[in-house]
Scaffold this motif. Structure first.
Motif, short mmCIF file in Angstrom:
data_model
loop_
_atom_site.label_atom_id
_atom_site.label_comp_id
_atom_site.label_asym_id
_atom_site.label_seq_id
_atom_site.Cartn_x
_atom_site.Cartn_y
_atom_site.Cartn_z
N HIS A 83 0.85 -1.19 0.00
CA HIS A 83 0.00 0.00 0.00
C HIS A 83 0.89 1.24 0.00
O HIS A 83 1.14 1.85 1.03
N PRO A 86 -1.78 5.04 1.00
CA PRO A 86 -2.77 4.43 1.89
C PRO A 86 -4.20 4.71 1.42
O PRO A 86 -4.56 5.85 1.13
N LYS A 88 -8.08 3.26 2.55
CA LYS A 88 -8.81 2.39 3.47
C LYS A 88 -9.60 1.31 2.73
O LYS A 88 -9.64 0.14 3.15
N ALA A 91 -7.20 -1.36 1.40
CA ALA A 91 -6.64 -2.13 2.51
C ALA A 91 -7.65 -3.17 3.00
O ALA A 91 -7.28 -4.34 3.26
N ARG A 102 0.50 -8.31 3.36
CA ARG A 102 -0.07 -6.99 3.09
C ARG A 102 0.76 -5.96 3.86
O ARG A 102 0.77 -5.95 5.09
N GLY A 104 1.90 -2.09 4.84
CA GLY A 104 1.45 -0.70 4.92
C GLY A 104 2.22 0.04 5.99
O GLY A 104 3.05 -0.55 6.70
N ARG A 108 -1.12 4.65 9.82
CA ARG A 108 -2.52 4.63 9.39
C ARG A 108 -3.24 3.58 10.23
O ARG A 108 -2.91 2.39 10.16
N HIS A 111 -4.38 0.31 8.76
CA HIS A 111 -3.37 -0.69 8.42
C HIS A 111 -3.13 -1.65 9.57
O HIS A 111 -2.77 -2.82 9.35
N THR A 114 -5.66 -4.28 8.95
CA THR A 114 -5.74 -4.95 7.64
C THR A 114 -4.41 -5.47 7.10
O THR A 114 -4.42 -6.27 6.16
N CYS A 115 -3.29 -5.03 7.66
CA CYS A 115 -1.98 -5.41 7.11
C CYS A 115 -1.30 -6.47 7.97
O CYS A 115 -1.52 -6.54 9.18
N LEU A 118 3.87 -4.07 9.05
CA LEU A 118 3.77 -2.63 9.24
C LEU A 118 5.17 -2.01 9.21
O LEU A 118 6.09 -2.52 9.86
#
Length: 348
Positions: A83, A86, A88, A91, A102, A104, A108, A111, A114-115, A118
């Motif tokens: 991402h 970013p 939403k 994500a 995933r 990110g 955020r 993230h 959803t990630c 990080l």
């Protein structure tokens, strides 16, 4: 073969400065497939990049139901999504599509939900260039340390995909030995501080007086805004191409010219990525300064007023004195150092 999905759903210049992410992935994982998720108007940039294998259209994705969006994302068969910009919605869809990795930024909040990876990355206060910051998101894949900008710039590369219309080809061929085809792109659509039409007009006059050919580009709406200015300066112009070129044709035209002068706009970054002379006009104010947003390419450069930070202009961007302190004669002196460049094979 691994498939990597790069999400960058903002403007053309931003996408151009994300190309090193695709370049690094191709170098590190030679057999990988790279898919760019972006807006409709950035599709020609993806098509022109040798590192990008496919494009997923975010605008078309948004017309579908959530279930259909998830299904379309699954069809990409991505092993990983980065991402870079970013978003939403993207994500959440990447998580629902069960993309295994995933990546990110930590700053955020969505993230965190959803990630799977990080990355600590603060763009606002960083001393790195935007392209370096984008690459920093690949640290979970082994990207380290931050590469110098000269190396990163090698991955900012585009190749025109269409031929130019015959009348433009014919006109470009009429260049005399030593004469330059210089593009002026006066407007920025709000993405950069404006140098101003008086300065661009004076530069057009100076370039014409120096024996060079001046072309003006922009959208149809910008052409309408510039109508009086274009009429006033028509005797200095080889042609007004505002509103006449699609983005693939604009890419081809820039690749056929010697160089372009503009603010920090998409066309400036396109010119640099196409290996043309690119002269960017920047204010020193953070975060718009060239240390963050300079064009990257073998013949790219910029001008910036020597002042620590034109913070006085923050409250009145249209009256920015620092960008207007850059004089047309100074720009002419920079262009005078340019050498004529061969026209890209694809465009003629």
């Amino acid at each position: 073969m691994k498939t990597f999905l790069i999400s960058r759903t903002d403007a053309i210049g931003d996408v151009v400065l994300t190309l090193p992410v695709a370049g690094w992935l191709k170098q590190t994982f030679p057999e990988c497939r790279v898919v760019l998720l972006g807006r409709t108007y950035t599709l020609p940039v993806a098509d022109a990049c040798p590192w990008v294998d496919a494009f997923l259209n975010f605008d078309e994705l948004l017309t579908l139901s959530v279930a259909e969006q998830v299904q379309q994302l699954r069809q990409v068969q991505a092993d990983l999504v980065v991402h870079v910009f970013p978003n939403k919605t993207i994500a959440r869809l990447a998580r629902l599509a069960n993309i295994p990795v995933r990546i990110g930024t930590r700053n955020r909040w969505f993230h965190w939900l959803t990630c799977t990876k990080l990355v600590a990355l603060s763009r606002r206060n960083s001393v790195l260039h935007e392209a370096q910051l984008n690459l920093h998101l690949l640290t979970p894949l082994g990207y380290f340390p931050d590469l110098p900008l000269s190396r990163v710039g090698e991955w900012v590369r585009l190749q025109p995909q269409v031929a130019l219309p015959e009348p433009i080809q014919k006109s470009l061929r009429e260049r005399r030995p030593g004469q330059l085809n210089v593009i002026l792109h006066p407007r920025s659509r709000g993405s950069a501080r404006e140098w101003g039409l008086p300065h661009f007009g004076e530069l057009a006059r100076l370039l014409h007086a120096a024996g060079h050919r001046v072309w003006v580009t922009g959208t149809a709406a910008e052409g309408a805004e510039l109508a009086d200015w274009l009429q006033e300066h028509q005797s200095y112009l080889a042609a007004d191409l505002t509103g006449q070129l699609s983005l693939p044709q604009l890419i081809a035209f820039i690749a056929a010219a010697d160089g372009l002068v503009a603010g920090s706009t998409g066309p400036l970054h396109l010119a640099a990525a196409l290996g043309r002379h690119a002269l960017g006009l920047y204010p020193p104010i953070r975060p718009m300064h060239p240390s963050r947003w300079a064009p990257l390419g073998p013949h790219a450069g910029y001008m910036v007023f020597n002042r620590p930070d034109c913070s006085d202009c923050r409250s009145q961007p249209a009256a920015c004195t620092c960008i207007k302190a850059l004089l047309p004669m100074q720009a002419l002196e920079r262009v005078a150092d340019w050498q004529p460049l061969p026209i890209a094979d694809k465009v003629l």
